[in-house]
Motif scaffolding. Structure first.
Motif, PDB file in Angstrom:
ATOM      1  N   ALA A  97     -36.402  31.777 101.871  1.00 35.24           N
ATOM      2  CA  ALA A  97     -35.129  31.505 101.197  1.00 35.24           C
ATOM      3  C   ALA A  97     -34.988  32.472 100.024  1.00 35.24           C
ATOM      4  N   SER A  98     -33.762  32.771  99.636  1.00 37.84           N
ATOM      5  CA  SER A  98     -33.514  33.763  98.577  1.00 37.84           C
ATOM      6  C   SER A  98     -34.112  33.356  97.230  1.00 37.84           C
ATOM      7  N   ASP A  99     -34.292  32.058  97.004  1.00 41.20           N
ATOM      8  CA  ASP A  99     -34.880  31.613  95.737  1.00 41.20           C
ATOM      9  C   ASP A  99     -36.405  31.503  95.811  1.00 41.20           C
ATOM     10  N   GLY A 100     -36.978  31.869  96.966  1.00 39.39           N
ATOM     11  CA  GLY A 100     -38.428  31.826  97.130  1.00 39.39           C
ATOM     12  C   GLY A 100     -38.980  30.436  97.371  1.00 39.39           C
ATOM     13  N   ASN A 101     -38.116  29.451  97.520  1.00 40.91           N
ATOM     14  CA  ASN A 101     -38.540  28.075  97.686  1.00 40.91           C
ATOM     15  C   ASN A 101     -38.402  27.666  99.157  1.00 40.91           C
ATOM     16  N   GLY A 102     -39.370  27.989  99.976  1.00 41.61           N
ATOM     17  CA  GLY A 102     -39.342  27.620 101.381  1.00 41.61           C
ATOM     18  C   GLY A 102     -38.755  28.700 102.278  1.00 41.61           C
ATOM     19  N   GLN A 103     -38.424  28.290 103.487  1.00 37.73           N
ATOM     20  CA  GLN A 103     -37.876  29.183 104.498  1.00 37.73           C
ATOM     21  C   GLN A 103     -36.557  28.642 105.033  1.00 37.73           C
ATOM     22  N   ILE A 104     -35.762  29.551 105.592  1.00 39.81           N
ATOM     23  CA  ILE A 104     -34.536  29.138 106.292  1.00 39.81           C
ATOM     24  C   ILE A 104     -34.980  28.507 107.607  1.00 39.81           C
ATOM     25  N   SER A 105     -34.547  27.280 107.863  1.00 40.37           N
ATOM     26  CA  SER A 105     -34.938  26.627 109.117  1.00 40.37           C
ATOM     27  C   SER A 105     -33.836  26.711 110.170  1.00 40.37           C
ATOM     28  N   SER A 106     -32.591  26.657 109.737  1.00 37.80           N
ATOM     29  CA  SER A 106     -31.457  26.772 110.651  1.00 37.80           C
ATOM     30  C   SER A 106     -30.218  27.108 109.825  1.00 37.80           C
ATOM     31  N   PHE A 107     -29.098  27.233 110.485  1.00 38.55           N
ATOM     32  CA  PHE A 107     -27.850  27.591 109.814  1.00 38.55           C
ATOM     33  C   PHE A 107     -26.778  26.550 110.087  1.00 38.55           C
ATOM     34  N   GLY A 108     -25.846  26.436 109.134  1.00 36.20           N
ATOM     35  CA  GLY A 108     -24.658  25.627 109.326  1.00 36.20           C
ATOM     36  C   GLY A 108     -23.479  26.554 109.572  1.00 36.20           C
ATOM     37  N   SER A 109     -22.298  26.059 109.299  1.00 39.29           N
ATOM     38  CA  SER A 109     -21.096  26.865 109.519  1.00 39.29           C
ATOM     39  C   SER A 109     -21.025  28.021 108.518  1.00 39.29           C
ATOM     40  N   THR A 110     -20.181  29.004 108.841  1.00 37.32           N
ATOM     41  CA  THR A 110     -20.048  30.194 108.008  1.00 37.32           C
ATOM     42  C   THR A 110     -18.616  30.340 107.503  1.00 37.32           C
TER      43      THR A 110
END
Length: 190
Positions: free
Chosen positions: A165-178
């Motif tokens: 994640a951009s804040d360094g707190n974990g990982q992206i797991s999936s995405f929502g709408s854009t």
């Protein structure tokens, strides 16, 4: 002066659009707002633009100020039955043509797998860029990915599940709408 604004009607088995001409509506001139006839873009049973299958059902369309409409679709009667049965398409109001953006089974721009399934409604901006989230079959990281299609036909892989994640707190797991901005920036939930 009239401004063209879109209005949509979505049916499970049809992709239909109506263009409205909006003017100043006053009690003395209620006729100044004119509605054009709805225009059918595609119906269930129509052949796919590449000849592989027939359109079956559609996502809600998105339109830009140039009259280009992007939509997702599922197909029946495809060559690879289930491995190539979804896709993203652009309808150009001027040329009245439907062209493909991405299709299940198509090789990823990075070459490490293929598109499998559209996850959310794609969006189009005024320059013709399209944002979409797709599940992929891949030999590397990132089963879920965020893409941007350019009007020249190229596709950019912008973000993947499994990346920090951009804040360094974990990982992206999936995405929502854009939400795709006219300058190409994409807002998304993850």
């Amino acid at each position: 002066m009239f401004i063209i604004r879109p209005a949509f009607s979505w049916f499970w088995r049809a992709c239909v659009i109506a263009f409205l001409a909006a003017g100043t509506v006053t009690p003395a001139a209620p006729q100044s707002a004119t509605v054009f006839k709805p225009q059918t873009i595609s119906l269930a049973g129509d052949d796919a633009p590449d000849g592989n299958g027939q359109f079956w059902r559609y996502t809600t369309p998105s339109i830009n100020s140039q009259g280009k409409v992007v939509f997702g679709a599922d197909f029946l009667y495809t060559q690879n039955r289930g491995d190539d049965d979804t896709g993203i398409f652009i309808y150009d109001r001027r040329s009245e043509e439907i062209t493909g953006v991405a299709r299940a089974g198509q090789v990823l721009p990075t070459g490490d797998g293929s598109f499998t399934q559209l996850l959310f409604t794609p969006e189009i901006n005024s320059t013709g860029q399209v944002s979409f989230v797709n599940q992929v079959a891949t030999t590397s990281s990132g089963r879920f990915r965020l893409y941007r299609y350019e009007s020249d036909g190229s596709i950019s892989d912008l973000a993947r599940s499994g990346t920090p994640a951009s804040d360094g707190n974990g990982q992206i797991s999936s995405f929502g709408s854009t939400k795709l901005e006219d300058n190409g920036d994409i807002l998304f939930t993850a």
